[in-house]
Design an enzyme around this catalytic site. Structure first.
Site, PDB file in Angstrom:
ATOM      1  N   LEU A   1     -12.780  50.191 104.667  1.00  0.00           N
ATOM      2  CA  LEU A   1     -13.268  50.989 103.544  1.00  0.00           C
ATOM      3  C   LEU A   1     -12.417  50.749 102.304  1.00  0.00           C
ATOM      4  O   LEU A   1     -12.926  50.347 101.265  1.00  0.00           O
ATOM      5  CB  LEU A   1     -13.269  52.474 103.911  1.00  0.00           C
ATOM      6  CG  LEU A   1     -13.647  53.450 102.787  1.00  0.00           C
ATOM      7  CD1 LEU A   1     -15.064  53.176 102.286  1.00  0.00           C
ATOM      8  CD2 LEU A   1     -13.516  54.896 103.259  1.00  0.00           C
TER       9      LEU A   1
ATOM     10  N   GLU B   1      -9.925  49.421  99.363  1.00  0.00           N
ATOM     11  CA  GLU B   1      -9.738  48.147  98.678  1.00  0.00           C
ATOM     12  C   GLU B   1      -8.495  48.249  97.809  1.00  0.00           C
ATOM     13  O   GLU B   1      -7.985  49.350  97.576  1.00  0.00           O
ATOM     14  CB  GLU B   1     -10.979  47.801  97.849  1.00  0.00           C
ATOM     15  CG  GLU B   1     -12.219  47.609  98.706  1.00  0.00           C
ATOM     16  CD  GLU B   1     -13.457  47.203  97.907  1.00  0.00           C
ATOM     17  OE1 GLU B   1     -13.331  47.008  96.678  1.00  0.00           O
ATOM     18  OE2 GLU B   1     -14.532  47.088  98.520  1.00  0.00           O
TER      19      GLU B   1
ATOM     20  N   THR C   1      -4.902  60.743 101.209  1.00  0.00           N
ATOM     21  CA  THR C   1      -3.593  61.344 100.982  1.00  0.00           C
ATOM     22  C   THR C   1      -3.682  62.868 101.031  1.00  0.00           C
ATOM     23  O   THR C   1      -4.761  63.447 100.874  1.00  0.00           O
ATOM     24  CB  THR C   1      -3.042  60.935  99.606  1.00  0.00           C
ATOM     25  OG1 THR C   1      -3.864  61.516  98.582  1.00  0.00           O
ATOM     26  CG2 THR C   1      -3.016  59.416  99.450  1.00  0.00           C
TER      27      THR C   1
ATOM     28  N   ARG D   1      24.735  67.812 123.660  1.00  0.00           N
ATOM     29  CA  ARG D   1      25.836  67.600 122.718  1.00  0.00           C
ATOM     30  C   ARG D   1      26.675  68.874 122.612  1.00  0.00           C
ATOM     31  O   ARG D   1      26.133  69.972 122.391  1.00  0.00           O
ATOM     32  CB  ARG D   1      25.264  67.238 121.343  1.00  0.00           C
ATOM     33  CG  ARG D   1      26.283  67.149 120.219  1.00  0.00           C
ATOM     34  CD  ARG D   1      27.135  65.908 120.321  1.00  0.00           C
ATOM     35  NE  ARG D   1      27.872  65.690 119.075  1.00  0.00           N
ATOM     36  CZ  ARG D   1      28.800  64.770 118.930  1.00  0.00           C
ATOM     37  NH1 ARG D   1      29.089  63.971 119.943  1.00  0.00           N
ATOM     38  NH2 ARG D   1      29.427  64.621 117.765  1.00  0.00           N
TER      39      ARG D   1
ATOM     40  N   THR E   1      -6.307  48.486 109.565  1.00  0.00           N
ATOM     41  CA  THR E   1      -5.644  48.525 110.866  1.00  0.00           C
ATOM     42  C   THR E   1      -6.382  47.599 111.827  1.00  0.00           C
ATOM     43  O   THR E   1      -7.604  47.629 111.904  1.00  0.00           O
ATOM     44  CB  THR E   1      -5.640  49.960 111.419  1.00  0.00           C
ATOM     45  OG1 THR E   1      -4.939  50.802 110.499  1.00  0.00           O
ATOM     46  CG2 THR E   1      -4.951  50.034 112.775  1.00  0.00           C
TER      47      THR E   1
ATOM     48  N   GLU F   1      -6.085  58.183 106.028  1.00  0.00           N
ATOM     49  CA  GLU F   1      -7.353  58.930 106.006  1.00  0.00           C
ATOM     50  C   GLU F   1      -7.439  59.898 104.827  1.00  0.00           C
ATOM     51  O   GLU F   1      -7.956  61.009 104.945  1.00  0.00           O
ATOM     52  CB  GLU F   1      -7.567  59.699 107.327  1.00  0.00           C
ATOM     53  CG  GLU F   1      -7.325  58.907 108.593  1.00  0.00           C
ATOM     54  CD  GLU F   1      -8.286  57.740 108.776  1.00  0.00           C
ATOM     55  OE1 GLU F   1      -8.886  57.288 107.794  1.00  0.00           O
ATOM     56  OE2 GLU F   1      -8.408  57.259 109.901  1.00  0.00           O
TER      57      GLU F   1
ATOM     58  N   TRP G   1      -5.521  47.423 103.664  1.00  0.00           N
ATOM     59  CA  TRP G   1      -4.980  48.415 104.608  1.00  0.00           C
ATOM     60  C   TRP G   1      -5.826  48.529 105.873  1.00  0.00           C
ATOM     61  O   TRP G   1      -6.079  49.617 106.373  1.00  0.00           O
ATOM     62  CB  TRP G   1      -4.839  49.790 103.942  1.00  0.00           C
ATOM     63  CG  TRP G   1      -4.136  49.732 102.633  1.00  0.00           C
ATOM     64  CD1 TRP G   1      -4.658  49.984 101.398  1.00  0.00           C
ATOM     65  CD2 TRP G   1      -2.762  49.363 102.413  1.00  0.00           C
ATOM     66  NE1 TRP G   1      -3.706  49.806 100.426  1.00  0.00           N
ATOM     67  CE2 TRP G   1      -2.528  49.431 101.018  1.00  0.00           C
ATOM     68  CE3 TRP G   1      -1.713  48.986 103.258  1.00  0.00           C
ATOM     69  CZ2 TRP G   1      -1.290  49.131 100.452  1.00  0.00           C
ATOM     70  CZ3 TRP G   1      -0.485  48.687 102.695  1.00  0.00           C
ATOM     71  CH2 TRP G   1      -0.280  48.766 101.313  1.00  0.00           C
TER      72      TRP G   1
END
Length: 393
Positions: free
Chosen positions: A127, A129, A365, A268, A160, A363, A158
């Site tokens: 989707l 660009e 910002t 710790r 994936t 998906e 972008w």
């Protein structure tokens, strides 16, 4: 410690247990090494496909798992708890199948969905660009009708699985009208389709992200999904579901960071006692737990609305925003719990913190999510009260 869950059926409870064990025994031992080496774990997706995870929220008659989103988001969370790159890849694969499942013809579904949902093929969603990310209507990739074919030209950023996917769901412009955008399913082997070298990312380095180029890519018109000009509607509807996926992944990532922080705080010792017993740090862990639980509750609420066929776009944006902002805070605090060690690559919280940042961007910002939420408030909505038949699943 594993998250406490209330699942809708015994089947879904068994599924969560299977995925949790697979994550702990097969994914967790490989994650750090693969991320450090920027190795794409293609075989892991074949494993997830074999157990039904890749097609989990889609109909059984086409090879999917037939599970509600309430279950699907919790499965994603369990994967993300140990390996976010794999969880993001799983969510993106589901996104790449969304158009065909919901808008394709029955003939198209029968021809292509079994292999897509059964895990034999891995998908990518194209989707964004280079100059059209938050504004999908501004895309310039073109699909020109030529007889019984379309010819696609442009570049998708972008992406994936770019260069590794077996098929690409491509959103392309079919005229100069701003919203005349269509959806296409493009096989990876199509002549003219190529991928640039992967992006060099801050995190999710085990997930390949690349620009996909379409140089006069010719495909049959039968590979258009939905009506010509209906692609923007498909893309935006897919993003609502995709945001639930990212919300779940962010929640799982935060849970993984919290688990590491609690385990370290118990082991710790300073000033004669475990640091978990020092109030300043104990309260920090309590805030982290509250953030994880809040994200999980919001994500499940939005998923249950979707499962009931009710409007969920606003709630998906809230879930995505809350879960990803919380994940950034929780992973940052986890590094703080570890002190100097948290800033080294000897412990996973450093990687978790780098991975959390991109969740606020994927998906849409979180600034876009705030825009979606505020516009929904401005429009005004009528409260919905409904009942749920928990036996139907």
């Amino acid at each position: 410690m594993p998250a406490s869950r209330v699942m809708p059926t015994n089947e879904s409870a068994d599924l969560i247990e299977v995925v949790r064990n697979l994550a702990d025994k097969e994914l967790a031992p490989r994650a750090a090494r693969a991320e450090a080496g920027e190795d794409f774990p293609r075989d892991v997706f074949k494993t997830l496909g074999a157990v039904g995870v890749l097609g989990l929220p889609y109909p059984e008659e086409h090879g999917g798992g037939g599970q509600p989103y309430e279950v699907y988001v919790q499965v994603l969370e369990e994967v993300a708890r140990v390996w976010s790159s794999v969880a993001v890849g799983t969510s993106v694969h589901a996104l790449s199948c969304f158009g065909l499942v919901n808008y394709g013809t029955e003939r198209q579904r029968q021809a292509w969905l079994p292999d897509m949902l059964g895990g034999h093929l891995l998908g990518a969603y194209c989707l964004s660009e280079p100059h059209a990310g938050s504004d999908p209507a501004a895309i310039t990739t073109r699909a020109v009708r030529d007889g019984d074919d379309y010819v696609l030209t442009g570049a998708k950023a972008w992406t994936t699985h770019g260069g590794h996917a077996d098929f690409y769901q491509v959103i392309a412009r079919t005229s100069d009208e701003r919203t005349d955008i269509s959806c296409f399913l493009v096989p990876a082997e199509t002549e003219g389709l190529s991928a640039d070298p992967p992006e060099r990312k801050m995190g999710l380095t085990g997930s390949v992200t690349a620009t996909v180029r379409l140089d006069n890519v010719r495909i049959p018109a039968s590979r258009r999904i939905g009506a010509e000009g209906g692609g923007l509607k498909i893309a935006l509807a897919a993003l609502d579901s995709g945001r639930l996926g990212i919300a779940a992944i962010a929640t799982g990532l935060a849970q993984g960071a919290l688990d590491e922080a609690v385990a370290y705080a118990k082991s710790r010792t300073t000033f004669g006692k475990p640091i978990v017993e020092h109030q300043g740090l104990a309260f920090l862990l309590a805030d982290m737990e509250a953030a994880v639980q809040t994200a999980r509750a919001m994500t499940l609420h939005a998923a249950r609305l979707k499962d009931q066929g009710l409007p969920f776009s606003r709630e998906a944006s809230i879930a995505k925003m809350v879960a990803t902002d919380n994940a950034m805070r929780v992973t940052t605090d986890a590094v703080q719990v570890f002190g100097g060690y948290g800033y080294t690559r000897d412990f996973p919280v450093e990687r978790f913190m780098r991975e959390a940042k991109v969740m606020q961007i994927l998906e849409g910002t979180n600034q876009i999510q705030r825009m979606v939420i505020s516009r929904a408030l401005a429009r005004g909505t009528t409260a919905t009260i409904t009942t749920v038949n928990r036996e139907k699943h």
